[in-house]
Scaffold this motif. Structure first.
Motif, PDB file in Angstrom:
ATOM      1  N   HIS A  22      67.055  28.020  11.716  1.00 26.91           N
ATOM      2  CA  HIS A  22      65.639  28.084  12.095  1.00 26.91           C
ATOM      3  C   HIS A  22      65.381  27.214  13.329  1.00 26.91           C
ATOM      4  O   HIS A  22      64.558  27.574  14.182  1.00 26.91           O
ATOM      5  CB  HIS A  22      64.771  27.651  10.909  1.00 26.91           C
ATOM      6  N   GLU A  23      66.081  26.112  13.437  1.00 23.45           N
ATOM      7  CA  GLU A  23      65.915  25.236  14.597  1.00 23.45           C
ATOM      8  C   GLU A  23      66.348  25.942  15.882  1.00 23.45           C
ATOM      9  O   GLU A  23      65.769  25.716  16.945  1.00 23.45           O
ATOM     10  CB  GLU A  23      66.692  23.938  14.401  1.00 23.45           C
ATOM     11  N   HIS A  24      67.355  26.803  15.786  1.00 24.94           N
ATOM     12  CA  HIS A  24      67.773  27.573  16.962  1.00 24.94           C
ATOM     13  C   HIS A  24      66.639  28.490  17.421  1.00 24.94           C
ATOM     14  O   HIS A  24      66.380  28.627  18.619  1.00 24.94           O
ATOM     15  CB  HIS A  24      69.029  28.390  16.659  1.00 24.94           C
ATOM     16  N   ALA A  25      65.958  29.118  16.458  1.00 19.46           N
ATOM     17  CA  ALA A  25      64.828  29.998  16.790  1.00 19.46           C
ATOM     18  C   ALA A  25      63.698  29.202  17.429  1.00 19.46           C
ATOM     19  O   ALA A  25      63.091  29.639  18.423  1.00 19.46           O
ATOM     20  CB  ALA A  25      64.346  30.726  15.538  1.00 19.46           C
ATOM     21  N   ILE A  26      63.400  28.038  16.881  1.00 23.89           N
ATOM     22  CA  ILE A  26      62.355  27.187  17.445  1.00 23.89           C
ATOM     23  C   ILE A  26      62.736  26.764  18.865  1.00 23.89           C
ATOM     24  O   ILE A  26      61.897  26.770  19.775  1.00 23.89           O
ATOM     25  CB  ILE A  26      62.113  25.949  16.551  1.00 23.89           C
ATOM     26  N   GLY A  27      63.986  26.413  19.053  1.00 23.39           N
ATOM     27  CA  GLY A  27      64.461  26.029  20.385  1.00 23.39           C
ATOM     28  C   GLY A  27      64.274  27.142  21.398  1.00 23.39           C
ATOM     29  O   GLY A  27      63.873  26.895  22.540  1.00 23.39           O
ATOM     30  N   ARG A  28      64.549  28.384  20.988  1.00 23.23           N
ATOM     31  CA  ARG A  28      64.342  29.515  21.893  1.00 23.23           C
ATOM     32  C   ARG A  28      62.869  29.670  22.264  1.00 23.23           C
ATOM     33  O   ARG A  28      62.540  30.038  23.401  1.00 23.23           O
ATOM     34  CB  ARG A  28      64.906  30.796  21.273  1.00 23.23           C
ATOM     35  N   VAL A  29      61.970  29.377  21.336  1.00 21.09           N
ATOM     36  CA  VAL A  29      60.530  29.431  21.632  1.00 21.09           C
ATOM     37  C   VAL A  29      60.188  28.390  22.705  1.00 21.09           C
ATOM     38  O   VAL A  29      59.471  28.689  23.671  1.00 21.09           O
ATOM     39  CB  VAL A  29      59.680  29.215  20.361  1.00 21.09           C
ATOM     40  N   LYS A  63      59.204  18.504  23.219  1.00 22.24           N
ATOM     41  CA  LYS A  63      59.478  19.075  21.898  1.00 22.24           C
ATOM     42  C   LYS A  63      60.926  19.538  21.802  1.00 22.24           C
ATOM     43  O   LYS A  63      61.588  19.352  20.779  1.00 22.24           O
ATOM     44  CB  LYS A  63      58.530  20.242  21.611  1.00 22.24           C
ATOM     45  N   TYR A  64      61.421  20.147  22.877  1.00 21.86           N
ATOM     46  CA  TYR A  64      62.796  20.644  22.879  1.00 21.86           C
ATOM     47  C   TYR A  64      63.794  19.491  22.785  1.00 21.86           C
ATOM     48  O   TYR A  64      64.770  19.564  22.031  1.00 21.86           O
ATOM     49  CB  TYR A  64      63.042  21.480  24.134  1.00 21.86           C
ATOM     50  N   VAL A  65      63.550  18.431  23.523  1.00 24.15           N
ATOM     51  CA  VAL A  65      64.432  17.260  23.470  1.00 24.15           C
ATOM     52  C   VAL A  65      64.449  16.667  22.058  1.00 24.15           C
ATOM     53  O   VAL A  65      65.508  16.346  21.514  1.00 24.15           O
ATOM     54  CB  VAL A  65      64.011  16.202  24.506  1.00 24.15           C
ATOM     55  N   ALA A  66      63.276  16.526  21.446  1.00 23.01           N
ATOM     56  CA  ALA A  66      63.202  15.988  20.083  1.00 23.01           C
ATOM     57  C   ALA A  66      63.939  16.898  19.100  1.00 23.01           C
ATOM     58  O   ALA A  66      64.672  16.413  18.223  1.00 23.01           O
ATOM     59  CB  ALA A  66      61.740  15.821  19.661  1.00 23.01           C
ATOM     60  N   LEU A  67      63.768  18.193  19.249  1.00 19.65           N
ATOM     61  CA  LEU A  67      64.455  19.144  18.388  1.00 19.65           C
ATOM     62  C   LEU A  67      65.968  19.009  18.542  1.00 19.65           C
ATOM     63  O   LEU A  67      66.701  18.957  17.546  1.00 19.65           O
ATOM     64  CB  LEU A  67      64.017  20.575  18.723  1.00 19.65           C
ATOM     65  N   LEU A  68      66.445  18.951  19.777  1.00 16.03           N
ATOM     66  CA  LEU A  68      67.883  18.830  20.016  1.00 16.03           C
ATOM     67  C   LEU A  68      68.446  17.535  19.442  1.00 16.03           C
ATOM     68  O   LEU A  68      69.516  17.544  18.829  1.00 16.03           O
ATOM     69  CB  LEU A  68      68.192  18.911  21.510  1.00 16.03           C
ATOM     70  N   ARG A  69      67.747  16.449  19.659  1.00 16.69           N
ATOM     71  CA  ARG A  69      68.237  15.164  19.129  1.00 16.69           C
ATOM     72  C   ARG A  69      68.366  15.224  17.611  1.00 16.69           C
ATOM     73  O   ARG A  69      69.368  14.784  17.038  1.00 16.69           O
ATOM     74  CB  ARG A  69      67.301  14.033  19.538  1.00 16.69           C
ATOM     75  N   ASN A  70      67.365  15.767  16.950  1.00 17.75           N
ATOM     76  CA  ASN A  70      67.384  15.888  15.496  1.00 17.75           C
ATOM     77  C   ASN A  70      68.493  16.846  15.044  1.00 17.75           C
ATOM     78  O   ASN A  70      69.212  16.576  14.082  1.00 17.75           O
ATOM     79  CB  ASN A  70      66.016  16.366  14.999  1.00 17.75           C
ATOM     80  N   HIS A  71      68.629  17.946  15.737  1.00 22.18           N
ATOM     81  CA  HIS A  71      69.633  18.952  15.387  1.00 22.18           C
ATOM     82  C   HIS A  71      71.051  18.385  15.542  1.00 22.18           C
ATOM     83  O   HIS A  71      71.895  18.561  14.660  1.00 22.18           O
ATOM     84  CB  HIS A  71      69.449  20.178  16.275  1.00 22.18           C
ATOM     85  N   ILE A  72      71.295  17.704  16.655  1.00 22.97           N
ATOM     86  CA  ILE A  72      72.615  17.108  16.894  1.00 22.97           C
ATOM     87  C   ILE A  72      72.923  16.054  15.834  1.00 22.97           C
ATOM     88  O   ILE A  72      74.056  15.968  15.333  1.00 22.97           O
ATOM     89  CB  ILE A  72      72.693  16.524  18.317  1.00 22.97           C
ATOM     90  N   GLN A  73      71.928  15.263  15.460  1.00 18.32           N
ATOM     91  CA  GLN A  73      72.120  14.249  14.420  1.00 18.32           C
ATOM     92  C   GLN A  73      72.533  14.912  13.112  1.00 18.32           C
ATOM     93  O   GLN A  73      73.439  14.439  12.430  1.00 18.32           O
ATOM     94  CB  GLN A  73      70.832  13.436  14.247  1.00 18.32           C
TER      95      GLN A  73
END
Length: 104
Positions: free
Chosen positions: A3-10, A39-49
């Protein structure tokens, strides 16, 4: 995590649309672009963690050493054949330069 991948694409679409608007219009939604970038940076940081602390340790427990080596080799082949030789290193250098320019 999918789901995070979909949000990232948005977020990427919002950024892209904003940049296109800046190029083709007399107005530029700079605050919208900045918000989407943050928002994208925060999403990526959380996803990578999550990948580093949950997903990868789980994979190491489940996959044999042989299978892990196969996966590693496949990633190496993709980097060499699809991304291109040395591009990964160039991107890391660019990130370092951007960090030094904008964060230091």
């Amino acid at each position: 995590m999918l789901h995070e991948h979909a949000i990232g694409r948005v977020y990427i679409k919002e950024i892209s649309d904003g940049v296109v608007n800046c190029k083709t219009s007399t107005t530029c939604p700079d605050q919208l672009i900045a918000d989407a970038l943050l928002k994208y940076v925060a999403l990526l940081r959380n996803h990578i963690q999550k990948e580093e602390n949950i997903l990868f340790p789980m994979a190491e427990k489940v996959l044999s050493d042989q299978k892990q080596n196969e996966v590693f080799e496949q990633f190496e082949n993709i980097e060499e054949e699809v991304v291109g030789h040395g591009v990964h290193k160039q991107l890391h250098e660019l990130l370092k330069q951007l960090k030094n320019t904008y964060l230091d």
